[in-house]
Motif scaffolding. Structure first.
Motif, PDB file in Angstrom:
ATOM      1  N   GLN A  73      33.721  55.613  22.658  1.00 57.89           N
ATOM      2  CA  GLN A  73      33.572  55.678  24.113  1.00 57.89           C
ATOM      3  C   GLN A  73      32.446  54.760  24.581  1.00 57.89           C
ATOM      4  O   GLN A  73      32.590  54.045  25.578  1.00 57.89           O
ATOM      5  N   ARG A  74      31.318  54.768  23.856  1.00 55.64           N
ATOM      6  CA  ARG A  74      30.207  53.883  24.235  1.00 55.64           C
ATOM      7  C   ARG A  74      30.623  52.426  24.131  1.00 55.64           C
ATOM      8  O   ARG A  74      30.313  51.618  25.013  1.00 55.64           O
ATOM      9  N   ARG A  75      31.340  52.083  23.052  1.00 49.67           N
ATOM     10  CA  ARG A  75      31.785  50.701  22.873  1.00 49.67           C
ATOM     11  C   ARG A  75      32.750  50.299  23.985  1.00 49.67           C
ATOM     12  O   ARG A  75      32.692  49.179  24.495  1.00 49.67           O
ATOM     13  N   TYR A  76      33.630  51.201  24.361  1.00 49.85           N
ATOM     14  CA  TYR A  76      34.587  50.930  25.439  1.00 49.85           C
ATOM     15  C   TYR A  76      33.852  50.575  26.728  1.00 49.85           C
ATOM     16  O   TYR A  76      34.165  49.567  27.382  1.00 49.85           O
ATOM     17  N   LEU A  77      32.892  51.384  27.113  1.00 54.91           N
ATOM     18  CA  LEU A  77      32.159  51.151  28.359  1.00 54.91           C
ATOM     19  C   LEU A  77      31.255  49.926  28.262  1.00 54.91           C
ATOM     20  O   LEU A  77      31.139  49.150  29.215  1.00 54.91           O
ATOM     21  N   ASP A  78      30.627  49.751  27.099  1.00 54.74           N
ATOM     22  CA  ASP A  78      29.682  48.637  26.935  1.00 54.74           C
ATOM     23  C   ASP A  78      30.377  47.279  26.945  1.00 54.74           C
ATOM     24  O   ASP A  78      29.760  46.271  27.300  1.00 54.74           O
ATOM     25  N   THR A  79      31.640  47.236  26.521  1.00 52.31           N
ATOM     26  CA  THR A  79      32.332  45.951  26.386  1.00 52.31           C
ATOM     27  C   THR A  79      33.351  45.692  27.489  1.00 52.31           C
ATOM     28  O   THR A  79      34.009  44.644  27.479  1.00 52.31           O
ATOM     29  N   ALA A  80      33.494  46.613  28.445  1.00 52.54           N
ATOM     30  CA  ALA A  80      34.538  46.464  29.474  1.00 52.54           C
ATOM     31  C   ALA A  80      34.363  45.176  30.275  1.00 52.54           C
ATOM     32  O   ALA A  80      35.324  44.408  30.458  1.00 52.54           O
ATOM     33  N   ASN A 121      28.898  55.668  37.143  1.00 58.87           N
ATOM     34  CA  ASN A 121      28.749  54.416  37.892  1.00 58.87           C
ATOM     35  C   ASN A 121      29.131  53.191  37.063  1.00 58.87           C
ATOM     36  O   ASN A 121      28.768  52.066  37.407  1.00 58.87           O
ATOM     37  N   ARG A 122      29.872  53.407  35.967  1.00 58.83           N
ATOM     38  CA  ARG A 122      30.231  52.313  35.068  1.00 58.83           C
ATOM     39  C   ARG A 122      31.719  51.969  35.187  1.00 58.83           C
ATOM     40  O   ARG A 122      32.571  52.865  35.243  1.00 58.83           O
ATOM     41  N   MET A 123      32.014  50.683  35.230  1.00 58.57           N
ATOM     42  CA  MET A 123      33.390  50.226  35.323  1.00 58.57           C
ATOM     43  C   MET A 123      34.139  50.489  34.018  1.00 58.57           C
ATOM     44  O   MET A 123      33.624  50.222  32.933  1.00 58.57           O
ATOM     45  N   MET A 124      35.344  51.019  34.145  1.00 62.01           N
ATOM     46  CA  MET A 124      36.226  51.121  32.990  1.00 62.01           C
ATOM     47  C   MET A 124      37.024  49.825  32.882  1.00 62.01           C
ATOM     48  O   MET A 124      37.077  49.026  33.826  1.00 62.01           O
TER      49      MET A 124
END
Length: 256
Positions: A73-80, A121-124
């Motif tokens: 999940q962290r990788r998904y949000l961090d790399t979107a 507040n983070r883009m998916m």
């Protein structure tokens, strides 16, 4: 299955309410433009590492990977944002991508518009590109709503969306097969394979098969069991996302 061959306000509403099973629009994106980006797609796919299966390649961390662990999940949000830039500026070279084209159209067709989903507040990630080389396939599966990243979205329906940048020669595999709809995700979980999805041999013949052409758009209820047949020759490449349906008074949300 009941499907429409045009995407408009009426058919979008029918799909969102379950009155249509699918929307299949031939030539949604220009085939010559699809063809032009394929070398860059292949190069990016060869650099990528998809962790769930070796059956196909995926650019960027997917929702499925994010659902596997907190680290995913962290990788998904961090790399979107990085993945979006790669697709938009490297692969499509600043030209309007079919995913951006679709989002603009959906924003006009849906009463409350369409927007990129956010987690806090983070883009998916609003879209992803996948490639099935010869030998690649996807086990029959559903795309589940009951995962932590989507809990705050309160989705009524999850619509799978694919725009076909490349398709195998006709009769060489890559078709999308559909089986019966399961509304209970627990019934699906009880039959899942150890890797992902379901055993095709246990499901019997599909209720409907779709063989899209290059540039076609296919949208369907992702809670319906679906899978991709093995590619025998050539390759299959899709630009893909999900549309999250909430109340008609709320925007559609896009994620991948």
């Amino acid at each position: 299955m009941k499907y429409a061959d045009e995407l408009n306000a009426t058919t979008l509403g029918q799909l969102a309410e379950g009155d249509l099973d699918a929307i299949w629009v031939p030539g949604f994106h220009s085939p010559p433009q699809c063809q032009e980006v394929l070398p860059r797609v292949v190069a990016a796919c060869e650099r990528s590492q998809y962790t769930l299966t070796g059956d196909f390649q995926s650019i960027g961390t997917s929702m499925g990977e994010a659902a596997e662990s907190a680290a995913g999940q962290r990788r998904y949000l961090d790399t979107a944002a990085e993945t979006l830039d790669l697709i938009r500026y490297e692969i499509f070279a600043g030209r309007l991508s079919p995913l951006d084209e679709l989002r603009l159209l959906l924003d006009e067709l849906w009463p409350a518009g369409a927007t990129v989903a956010r987690y806090g507040n983070r883009m998916m990630l609003p879209g992803i590109i996948r490639r099935w080389p010869a030998g690649g396939h996807a086990n029959p599966h559903i795309d589940q709503r009951d995962i932590p990243l989507l809990a705050g979205q309160h989705l009524r329906r999850r619509i799978g969306t694919n725009i076909y940048l490349e398709v195998p020669p006709s009769g060489s595999g890559g078709q999308v097969d559909f089986w019966a709809l399961w509304t209970d995700e627990g019934a699906y979980d009880s039959r899942r394979r150890a890797d992902y999805g379901l055993d095709r041999d246990e499901l019997g013949e599909p209720h409907w098969s779709c063989e899209p052409g290059q540039g076609d758009l296919l949208m369907f209820d992702a809670a319906r069991v679906h899978g991709v047949r093995r590619v025998d020759h050539g390759s299959r490449v899709t630009a893909a996302c999900f549309l999250g349906v909430r109340d008609p008074s709320e925007p559609l949300v896009l994620f991948a």
